[in-house]
Write a protein that holds these residues in place. Structure first.
Motif, PDB file in Angstrom:
ATOM      1  N   ILE A 128     -37.591 -36.485  25.734  1.00  0.00           N
ATOM      2  CA  ILE A 128     -37.813 -35.259  26.502  1.00  0.00           C
ATOM      3  C   ILE A 128     -38.974 -35.457  27.466  1.00  0.00           C
ATOM      4  O   ILE A 128     -40.063 -35.872  27.068  1.00  0.00           O
ATOM      5  N   GLU A 129     -38.723 -35.162  28.738  1.00  0.00           N
ATOM      6  CA  GLU A 129     -39.727 -35.284  29.794  1.00  0.00           C
ATOM      7  C   GLU A 129     -40.225 -33.882  30.133  1.00  0.00           C
ATOM      8  O   GLU A 129     -39.484 -33.090  30.722  1.00  0.00           O
ATOM      9  N   GLN A 130     -41.454 -33.572  29.759  1.00  0.00           N
ATOM     10  CA  GLN A 130     -42.010 -32.235  29.949  1.00  0.00           C
ATOM     11  C   GLN A 130     -42.958 -32.202  31.151  1.00  0.00           C
ATOM     12  O   GLN A 130     -44.019 -32.810  31.142  1.00  0.00           O
ATOM     13  N   GLU A 131     -42.548 -31.475  32.193  1.00  0.00           N
ATOM     14  CA  GLU A 131     -43.416 -31.270  33.353  1.00  0.00           C
ATOM     15  C   GLU A 131     -44.230 -29.989  33.164  1.00  0.00           C
ATOM     16  O   GLU A 131     -43.772 -29.041  32.523  1.00  0.00           O
ATOM     17  N   TYR A 132     -45.419 -29.965  33.753  1.00  0.00           N
ATOM     18  CA  TYR A 132     -46.272 -28.782  33.644  1.00  0.00           C
ATOM     19  C   TYR A 132     -47.253 -28.758  34.808  1.00  0.00           C
ATOM     20  O   TYR A 132     -47.450 -29.766  35.507  1.00  0.00           O
ATOM     21  N   HIS A 249     -36.759 -32.226  31.090  1.00  0.00           N
ATOM     22  CA  HIS A 249     -35.506 -32.972  31.155  1.00  0.00           C
ATOM     23  C   HIS A 249     -35.240 -33.639  29.805  1.00  0.00           C
ATOM     24  O   HIS A 249     -36.136 -34.224  29.211  1.00  0.00           O
ATOM     25  N   THR A 250     -34.017 -33.547  29.364  1.00  0.00           N
ATOM     26  CA  THR A 250     -33.651 -34.090  28.056  1.00  0.00           C
ATOM     27  C   THR A 250     -32.717 -35.276  28.214  1.00  0.00           C
ATOM     28  O   THR A 250     -31.630 -35.153  28.805  1.00  0.00           O
ATOM     29  N   ASN A 251     -33.133 -36.421  27.701  1.00  0.00           N
ATOM     30  CA  ASN A 251     -32.288 -37.612  27.652  1.00  0.00           C
ATOM     31  C   ASN A 251     -31.720 -37.725  26.243  1.00  0.00           C
ATOM     32  O   ASN A 251     -32.471 -37.674  25.263  1.00  0.00           O
ATOM     33  N   TYR A 252     -30.412 -37.905  26.163  1.00  0.00           N
ATOM     34  CA  TYR A 252     -29.719 -37.878  24.870  1.00  0.00           C
ATOM     35  C   TYR A 252     -28.911 -39.157  24.702  1.00  0.00           C
ATOM     36  O   TYR A 252     -28.180 -39.571  25.603  1.00  0.00           O
ATOM     37  N   ARG A 253     -29.083 -39.769  23.547  1.00  0.00           N
ATOM     38  CA  ARG A 253     -28.349 -40.999  23.247  1.00  0.00           C
ATOM     39  C   ARG A 253     -27.669 -40.859  21.896  1.00  0.00           C
ATOM     40  O   ARG A 253     -28.281 -40.436  20.915  1.00  0.00           O
ATOM     41  N   VAL A 254     -26.406 -41.221  21.819  1.00  0.00           N
ATOM     42  CA  VAL A 254     -25.686 -41.189  20.557  1.00  0.00           C
ATOM     43  C   VAL A 254     -24.752 -42.393  20.500  1.00  0.00           C
ATOM     44  O   VAL A 254     -24.227 -42.831  21.526  1.00  0.00           O
ATOM     45  N   THR A 255     -24.574 -42.926  19.312  1.00  0.00           N
ATOM     46  CA  THR A 255     -23.641 -44.027  19.106  1.00  0.00           C
ATOM     47  C   THR A 255     -22.374 -43.488  18.466  1.00  0.00           C
ATOM     48  O   THR A 255     -22.401 -42.931  17.365  1.00  0.00           O
TER      49      THR A 255
END
Length: 269
Positions: A128-132, A249-255
């Motif tokens: 998760i990329e947190q901007e502020y 922004h949420t980066n999601y990875r699944v196998t």
């Protein structure tokens, strides 16, 4: 002030086995963070060993005044970078006295999903990329901006270096180290496109722990900006006009496992 600082930083471990636990929860707006502290007889590393606690939900927008008690359930433990020693930060979620999750308790429903056997088998990873944005407290204007005016056009500020490009780096670095100390898997930080705006990244983290870590990272950042006399804003558009917005922004990875083969998918939201 030096005497006050000495007391704030006082190491009491040689005088008592007791520790301080700071219970943290999300308030009624869904973004406001609340917390209060309690004394425990000794160190704790398992959230299930921590006592439940209560608070006045009518003061946080989470319960009516005539039935205001809300119960905190401890869910995750982090080391406390402010009090240090064996003291801890405790991420909690909120329930009625009867044990039902209150309407603003999104973690309860997320935990049900993440604990499902099919989800556990896939090991969902999140980054998760947190901007502020850092805001000058007295004038309610971004840090580094001239009062009542505007800085130069965007361009040199993103990942920029220098007194005329990077504003609030001391807060950013303090937050970075405090998160590492707490046990949060913070993976990086950088200056953003708008001056006075920054970003930190948490992850990769698996399942529900990603949410716990991001919320505690936000809490730590709010505490640090409190100490610095600066206001923290997660507003998606803190300044009107052609200025960069802020988000998470949420980066999601699944196998995915199909017919004995593994396929890895990465999705950015």
């Amino acid at each position: 002030m030096s005497a006050l600082s000495d007391l704030i930083n006082l190491d009491v471990s040689g005088s008592t086995d007791k520790i301080i636990a700071e219970y943290i929860w999300i308030g009624g707006s869904g973004m406001d963070l609340r917390s209060k502290a309690r004394t425990l007889p000794g160190p704790v590393s398992d959230p299930s060993k921590l006592p439940k606690w209560n608070y006045d939900g009518s003061s946080t927008g989470q319960a009516p005044g005539d039935d205001s008690e809300v119960i905190l359930y401890p869910q995750a433990i982090f080391k406390d970078p402010f009090r240090r020693g064996n003291n801890i930060l405790v991420m909690c979620d909120s329930y009625t006295p009867q044990g039902d999750p209150i309407p603003t308790n999104k973690r309860y429903h997320a935990a049900k999903v993440f604990s499902h056997s099919d989800v556990l088998a896939e090991e969902p990873w999140f980054g998760i990329e947190q901007e502020y944005t850092l805001i000058q407290k007295e004038v309610k204007w971004p840090l580094g901006w001239p009062i009542g005016g505007y800085p130069g056009p965007q361009g040199p500020y993103y990942c920029g270096t220098g007194a005329d490009k990077a504003f609030g780096r001391d807060i950013v670095d303090a937050h970075y180290k405090a998160c590492l100390y707490a046990g949060i898997n913070i993976s990086g930080t950088n200056g953003e496109v708008m001056p006075g705006q920054w970003e930190f990244q948490v992850g990769p983290s698996i399942g529900i722990s990603a949410g716990d870590q991001v919320w505690v990272a936000r809490y730590i950042l709010e505490r640090i900006t409190e100490m610095a006399g600066v206001v923290l804003s997660f507003d998606p558009k803190p300044v009107e006009g052609d200025w960069n917005g802020a988000g998470a922004h949420t980066n999601y990875r699944v196998t995915l496992r199909t017919e004995g083969r593994h396929q890895t998918w990465i999705l950015t939201l």
